[in-house]
Design a protein around this motif. Sequence first.
Motif, PDB file in Angstrom:
ATOM      1  N   GLY A 180       0.688  -1.026   0.241  1.00 51.88           N
ATOM      2  CA  GLY A 180       0.345   0.222  -0.402  1.00 51.88           C
ATOM      3  C   GLY A 180       0.342   1.807  -0.010  1.00 51.88           C
ATOM      4  O   GLY A 180       0.544   2.430   0.042  1.00 51.88           O
ATOM      5  N   PHE A 181       1.875   0.865   0.206  1.00 54.84           N
ATOM      6  CA  PHE A 181       3.311   2.520  -0.025  1.00 54.84           C
ATOM      7  C   PHE A 181       3.941   2.131  -0.770  1.00 54.84           C
ATOM      8  O   PHE A 181       4.150   1.042  -1.485  1.00 54.84           O
ATOM      9  CB  PHE A 181       3.815   2.208   1.668  1.00 54.84           C
ATOM     10  CG  PHE A 181       3.298   2.713   2.939  1.00 54.84           C
ATOM     11  CD1 PHE A 181       3.266   4.004   2.581  1.00 54.84           C
ATOM     12  CD2 PHE A 181       2.367   1.811   3.281  1.00 54.84           C
ATOM     13  CE1 PHE A 181       2.027   4.070   4.154  1.00 54.84           C
ATOM     14  CE2 PHE A 181       1.500   2.392   4.665  1.00 54.84           C
ATOM     15  CZ  PHE A 181       1.586   3.785   5.215  1.00 54.84           C
ATOM     16  N   LEU A 182       4.569   3.635  -1.535  1.00 51.40           N
ATOM     17  CA  LEU A 182       5.268   3.076  -2.761  1.00 51.40           C
ATOM     18  C   LEU A 182       6.181   4.241  -2.613  1.00 51.40           C
ATOM     19  O   LEU A 182       6.660   5.186  -1.492  1.00 51.40           O
ATOM     20  CB  LEU A 182       4.208   4.299  -3.957  1.00 51.40           C
ATOM     21  CG  LEU A 182       3.312   3.511  -4.363  1.00 51.40           C
ATOM     22  CD1 LEU A 182       3.140   4.621  -5.289  1.00 51.40           C
ATOM     23  CD2 LEU A 182       3.126   2.290  -5.293  1.00 51.40           C
ATOM     24  N   THR A 183       7.662   4.517  -2.912  1.00 56.85           N
ATOM     25  CA  THR A 183       9.516   4.664  -2.733  1.00 56.85           C
ATOM     26  C   THR A 183       8.686   5.737  -3.989  1.00 56.85           C
ATOM     27  O   THR A 183       8.692   5.333  -5.279  1.00 56.85           O
ATOM     28  CB  THR A 183       9.888   3.671  -3.107  1.00 56.85           C
ATOM     29  OG1 THR A 183      10.097   3.173  -2.163  1.00 56.85           O
ATOM     30  CG2 THR A 183      11.017   5.199  -3.199  1.00 56.85           C
ATOM     31  N   CYS A 184       8.760   7.575  -3.606  1.00 57.69           N
ATOM     32  CA  CYS A 184       8.064   8.225  -4.397  1.00 57.69           C
ATOM     33  C   CYS A 184       9.667   9.319  -3.765  1.00 57.69           C
ATOM     34  O   CYS A 184      10.225  10.034  -3.037  1.00 57.69           O
ATOM     35  CB  CYS A 184       6.636   8.925  -4.150  1.00 57.69           C
ATOM     36  SG  CYS A 184       5.538   7.585  -4.620  1.00 57.69           S
ATOM     37  N   ILE A 185       9.420  10.607  -5.288  1.00 57.60           N
ATOM     38  CA  ILE A 185       9.388  11.777  -5.120  1.00 57.60           C
ATOM     39  C   ILE A 185       8.714  12.519  -5.370  1.00 57.60           C
ATOM     40  O   ILE A 185       8.526  12.806  -6.643  1.00 57.60           O
ATOM     41  CB  ILE A 185      10.928  12.120  -5.657  1.00 57.60           C
ATOM     42  CG1 ILE A 185      12.197  10.679  -6.202  1.00 57.60           C
ATOM     43  CG2 ILE A 185      11.550  13.561  -6.102  1.00 57.60           C
ATOM     44  CD1 ILE A 185      13.637  10.623  -6.931  1.00 57.60           C
ATOM     45  N   PHE A 186       9.169  14.113  -4.292  1.00 65.87           N
ATOM     46  CA  PHE A 186       8.208  14.930  -4.377  1.00 65.87           C
ATOM     47  C   PHE A 186       8.483  16.137  -5.412  1.00 65.87           C
ATOM     48  O   PHE A 186       9.635  16.418  -5.113  1.00 65.87           O
ATOM     49  CB  PHE A 186       7.708  15.111  -3.012  1.00 65.87           C
ATOM     50  CG  PHE A 186       7.162  16.866  -2.804  1.00 65.87           C
ATOM     51  CD1 PHE A 186       5.993  17.424  -3.868  1.00 65.87           C
ATOM     52  CD2 PHE A 186       8.169  17.892  -2.425  1.00 65.87           C
ATOM     53  CE1 PHE A 186       4.517  17.663  -3.360  1.00 65.87           C
ATOM     54  CE2 PHE A 186       7.102  19.048  -2.908  1.00 65.87           C
ATOM     55  CZ  PHE A 186       5.445  19.199  -2.977  1.00 65.87           C
ATOM     56  N   HIS A 187       7.916  16.734  -6.125  1.00 67.41           N
ATOM     57  CA  HIS A 187       8.457  17.727  -7.419  1.00 67.41           C
ATOM     58  C   HIS A 187       7.108  18.948  -6.997  1.00 67.41           C
ATOM     59  O   HIS A 187       6.098  18.626  -7.047  1.00 67.41           O
ATOM     60  CB  HIS A 187       7.756  17.400  -8.999  1.00 67.41           C
ATOM     61  CG  HIS A 187       9.605  16.627  -8.679  1.00 67.41           C
ATOM     62  ND1 HIS A 187      11.311  16.767  -9.242  1.00 67.41           N
ATOM     63  CD2 HIS A 187       9.779  15.382  -9.060  1.00 67.41           C
ATOM     64  CE1 HIS A 187      11.731  16.042  -8.821  1.00 67.41           C
ATOM     65  NE2 HIS A 187      10.891  14.710  -9.299  1.00 67.41           N
ATOM     66  N   GLU A 188       7.969  20.172  -6.611  1.00 72.65           N
ATOM     67  CA  GLU A 188       6.753  21.595  -6.242  1.00 72.65           C
ATOM     68  C   GLU A 188       6.520  21.238  -8.078  1.00 72.65           C
ATOM     69  O   GLU A 188       7.685  20.936  -9.008  1.00 72.65           O
ATOM     70  CB  GLU A 188       6.931  22.590  -6.283  1.00 72.65           C
ATOM     71  CG  GLU A 188       7.139  22.475  -4.373  1.00 72.65           C
ATOM     72  CD  GLU A 188       6.997  24.287  -4.027  1.00 72.65           C
ATOM     73  OE1 GLU A 188       7.328  24.491  -5.168  1.00 72.65           O
ATOM     74  OE2 GLU A 188       7.390  23.586  -2.542  1.00 72.65           O
ATOM     75  N   GLY A 189       4.799  21.062  -8.007  1.00 71.00           N
ATOM     76  CA  GLY A 189       4.786  22.065 -10.130  1.00 71.00           C
ATOM     77  C   GLY A 189       4.005  20.238 -10.717  1.00 71.00           C
ATOM     78  O   GLY A 189       4.444  19.255 -10.042  1.00 71.00           O
ATOM     79  N   ASP A 190       4.084  20.723 -11.638  1.00 72.27           N
ATOM     80  CA  ASP A 190       3.568  19.390 -13.038  1.00 72.27           C
ATOM     81  C   ASP A 190       4.324  19.160 -13.255  1.00 72.27           C
ATOM     82  O   ASP A 190       4.831  19.937 -14.247  1.00 72.27           O
ATOM     83  CB  ASP A 190       2.417  19.571 -13.341  1.00 72.27           C
ATOM     84  CG  ASP A 190       2.040  18.630 -14.135  1.00 72.27           C
ATOM     85  OD1 ASP A 190       2.157  17.583 -14.145  1.00 72.27           O
ATOM     86  OD2 ASP A 190       0.314  18.858 -14.937  1.00 72.27           O
ATOM     87  N   VAL A 191       5.266  18.012 -13.123  1.00 66.21           N
ATOM     88  CA  VAL A 191       6.917  17.760 -13.899  1.00 66.21           C
ATOM     89  C   VAL A 191       7.092  16.331 -14.528  1.00 66.21           C
ATOM     90  O   VAL A 191       5.895  15.647 -14.265  1.00 66.21           O
ATOM     91  CB  VAL A 191       8.376  17.391 -12.496  1.00 66.21           C
ATOM     92  CG1 VAL A 191       7.886  19.365 -12.067  1.00 66.21           C
ATOM     93  CG2 VAL A 191       8.103  16.659 -11.819  1.00 66.21           C
ATOM     94  N   THR A 192       7.722  16.069 -15.720  1.00 68.13           N
ATOM     95  CA  THR A 192       7.831  14.963 -16.131  1.00 68.13           C
ATOM     96  C   THR A 192       8.539  14.094 -15.525  1.00 68.13           C
ATOM     97  O   THR A 192       9.705  14.151 -14.808  1.00 68.13           O
ATOM     98  CB  THR A 192       7.875  14.924 -17.243  1.00 68.13           C
ATOM     99  OG1 THR A 192       7.248  15.846 -18.281  1.00 68.13           O
ATOM    100  CG2 THR A 192       8.821  13.718 -18.055  1.00 68.13           C
ATOM    101  N   CYS A 193       7.939  12.463 -14.745  1.00 62.52           N
ATOM    102  CA  CYS A 193       8.890  11.742 -14.280  1.00 62.52           C
ATOM    103  C   CYS A 193       9.928  11.123 -14.820  1.00 62.52           C
ATOM    104  O   CYS A 193       9.104  10.763 -16.365  1.00 62.52           O
ATOM    105  CB  CYS A 193       8.065  10.730 -13.645  1.00 62.52           C
ATOM    106  SG  CYS A 193       6.997  11.405 -12.654  1.00 62.52           S
ATOM    107  N   THR A 194      11.128  10.781 -14.311  1.00 64.44           N
ATOM    108  CA  THR A 194      12.333  10.251 -15.020  1.00 64.44           C
ATOM    109  C   THR A 194      12.857   8.266 -14.759  1.00 64.44           C
ATOM    110  O   THR A 194      12.244   8.506 -13.500  1.00 64.44           O
ATOM    111  CB  THR A 194      13.444  10.793 -14.608  1.00 64.44           C
ATOM    112  OG1 THR A 194      13.536  11.333 -13.823  1.00 64.44           O
ATOM    113  CG2 THR A 194      13.779  12.077 -15.706  1.00 64.44           C
TER     114      THR A 194
END
Length: 135
Positions: free
Chosen positions: A14-28
Amino acid sequence: MPSPEQPGVPPPGGFLTCIFHEGDVTCTEPYVDRHVFYGGVDDTRGCSECACGEPEGASCTIVASVYSDGACVEQVAPTVISSMAPFCGVTPPGVGLGSKSAEVVDVDPGACAPSGGEPTGELLPAVPSTFCCLA
Protein backbone atom coordinates in the motif's frame (compact mmCIF):
# COMPACT_ATOMS: atom_id res chain seq x y z
CA MET A 1 11.10 5.82 0.97
CA PRO A 2 12.43 2.54 2.30
CA SER A 3 12.06 2.06 6.02
CA PRO A 4 15.04 3.67 7.87
CA GLU A 5 15.01 0.74 10.30
CA GLN A 6 15.60 -1.74 7.45
CA PRO A 7 17.69 -0.15 4.64
CA GLY A 8 17.14 -1.74 1.23
CA VAL A 9 13.76 -3.23 2.24
CA PRO A 10 10.84 -1.94 0.15
CA PRO A 11 7.97 -0.22 1.98
CA PRO A 12 5.07 -2.36 3.23
CA GLY A 13 2.02 -3.07 1.00
CA GLY A 14 0.00 0.00 0.00
CA PHE A 15 3.03 2.32 0.18
CA LEU A 16 5.33 3.51 -2.62
CA THR A 17 8.83 4.87 -2.81
CA CYS A 18 8.43 8.34 -4.37
CA ILE A 19 10.15 11.64 -5.06
CA PHE A 20 8.12 14.85 -4.49
CA HIS A 21 8.24 17.80 -6.93
CA GLU A 22 6.41 21.11 -6.72
CA GLY A 23 4.53 21.75 -9.96
CA ASP A 24 3.46 19.44 -12.77
CA VAL A 25 6.68 17.75 -13.88
CA THR A 26 7.68 14.80 -16.03
CA CYS A 27 8.97 11.77 -14.13
CA THR A 28 12.22 10.10 -15.17
CA GLU A 29 13.73 6.61 -14.72
CA PRO A 30 13.49 4.80 -12.44
CA TYR A 31 10.69 6.90 -10.84
CA VAL A 32 8.20 6.75 -13.74
CA ASP A 33 4.93 6.05 -11.87
CA ARG A 34 3.56 9.63 -11.96
CA HIS A 35 0.88 10.95 -9.56
CA VAL A 36 -0.23 14.62 -9.72
CA PHE A 37 -2.21 16.19 -6.87
CA TYR A 38 -3.64 19.70 -6.70
CA GLY A 39 -3.69 22.03 -3.71
CA GLY A 40 -6.34 24.44 -5.04
CA VAL A 41 -8.59 25.50 -7.88
CA ASP A 42 -8.95 28.43 -10.27
CA ASP A 43 -12.68 29.18 -10.29
CA THR A 44 -13.85 31.46 -13.10
CA ARG A 45 -17.45 30.23 -13.12
CA GLY A 46 -20.32 32.68 -13.35
CA CYS A 47 -23.34 33.52 -15.47
CA SER A 48 -23.97 35.87 -18.35
CA GLU A 49 -26.14 38.88 -17.58
CA CYS A 50 -29.87 38.19 -17.48
CA ALA A 51 -32.19 40.24 -19.67
CA CYS A 52 -35.80 40.43 -20.72
CA GLY A 53 -37.13 41.19 -24.20
CA GLU A 54 -39.86 43.68 -25.00
CA PRO A 55 -43.08 43.07 -23.07
CA GLU A 56 -45.83 41.42 -25.09
CA GLY A 57 -49.53 41.02 -24.39
CA ALA A 58 -49.81 43.94 -21.96
CA SER A 59 -53.24 45.58 -21.71
CA CYS A 60 -55.39 47.69 -19.46
CA THR A 61 -59.06 48.53 -19.25
CA ILE A 62 -60.64 51.61 -17.66
CA VAL A 63 -64.11 53.00 -17.17
CA ALA A 64 -64.09 56.63 -18.23
CA SER A 65 -67.04 58.79 -17.21
CA VAL A 66 -68.11 62.33 -18.03
CA TYR A 67 -70.42 64.42 -15.86
CA SER A 68 -72.54 67.49 -16.56
CA ASP A 69 -71.73 69.00 -13.14
CA GLY A 70 -68.37 69.93 -11.60
CA ALA A 71 -68.63 67.42 -8.70
CA CYS A 72 -68.75 64.10 -10.62
CA VAL A 73 -72.36 63.47 -9.54
CA GLU A 74 -74.55 63.87 -12.66
CA GLN A 75 -73.09 61.16 -14.92
CA VAL A 76 -73.66 61.61 -18.65
CA ALA A 77 -71.74 58.76 -20.31
CA PRO A 78 -69.71 55.96 -18.70
CA THR A 79 -67.57 54.12 -21.27
CA VAL A 80 -65.32 51.05 -21.02
CA ILE A 81 -62.00 51.74 -22.78
CA SER A 82 -59.38 49.09 -23.51
CA SER A 83 -55.81 49.46 -24.72
CA MET A 84 -56.54 46.54 -27.03
CA ALA A 85 -59.06 48.47 -29.19
CA PRO A 86 -59.16 52.00 -30.64
CA PHE A 87 -61.58 54.43 -29.01
CA CYS A 88 -63.01 57.81 -29.72
CA GLY A 89 -65.70 59.14 -27.38
CA VAL A 90 -68.04 62.10 -27.71
CA THR A 91 -70.39 63.62 -25.14
CA PRO A 92 -74.05 63.78 -26.18
CA PRO A 93 -75.06 66.90 -28.14
CA GLY A 94 -76.25 69.82 -26.04
CA VAL A 95 -74.66 68.56 -22.79
CA GLY A 96 -71.85 70.60 -21.31
CA LEU A 97 -68.83 68.82 -19.82
CA GLY A 98 -68.58 69.65 -16.12
CA SER A 99 -66.14 67.00 -14.89
CA LYS A 100 -64.65 63.65 -15.79
CA SER A 101 -63.20 60.57 -14.04
CA ALA A 102 -61.40 57.36 -14.94
CA GLU A 103 -61.13 54.11 -12.98
CA VAL A 104 -58.74 51.28 -13.83
CA VAL A 105 -60.70 48.02 -13.83
CA ASP A 106 -58.15 45.56 -15.26
CA VAL A 107 -54.38 45.48 -15.87
CA ASP A 108 -52.45 42.68 -17.54
CA PRO A 109 -48.73 43.50 -17.42
CA GLY A 110 -47.94 41.02 -20.21
CA ALA A 111 -44.71 39.05 -20.29
CA CYS A 112 -41.27 39.23 -21.81
CA ALA A 113 -39.01 36.50 -23.14
CA PRO A 114 -36.09 35.96 -20.75
CA SER A 115 -32.55 35.66 -22.03
CA GLY A 116 -29.06 35.37 -20.60
CA GLY A 117 -28.16 33.58 -17.40
CA GLU A 118 -25.98 31.14 -19.32
CA PRO A 119 -23.12 29.52 -17.40
CA THR A 120 -19.65 30.90 -18.14
CA GLY A 121 -16.12 30.05 -17.05
CA GLU A 122 -14.80 26.83 -15.61
CA LEU A 123 -13.27 25.21 -12.57
CA LEU A 124 -9.64 24.21 -13.15
CA PRO A 125 -7.17 22.48 -10.83
CA ALA A 126 -4.34 24.67 -9.51
CA VAL A 127 -1.15 24.43 -7.44
CA PRO A 128 0.01 21.01 -8.74
CA SER A 129 2.45 18.72 -6.96
CA THR A 130 3.96 15.66 -8.62
CA PHE A 131 4.98 12.44 -6.94
CA CYS A 132 7.28 10.30 -9.10
CA CYS A 133 7.31 6.75 -7.73
CA LEU A 134 9.11 3.49 -8.43
CA ALA A 135 6.94 1.30 -10.61
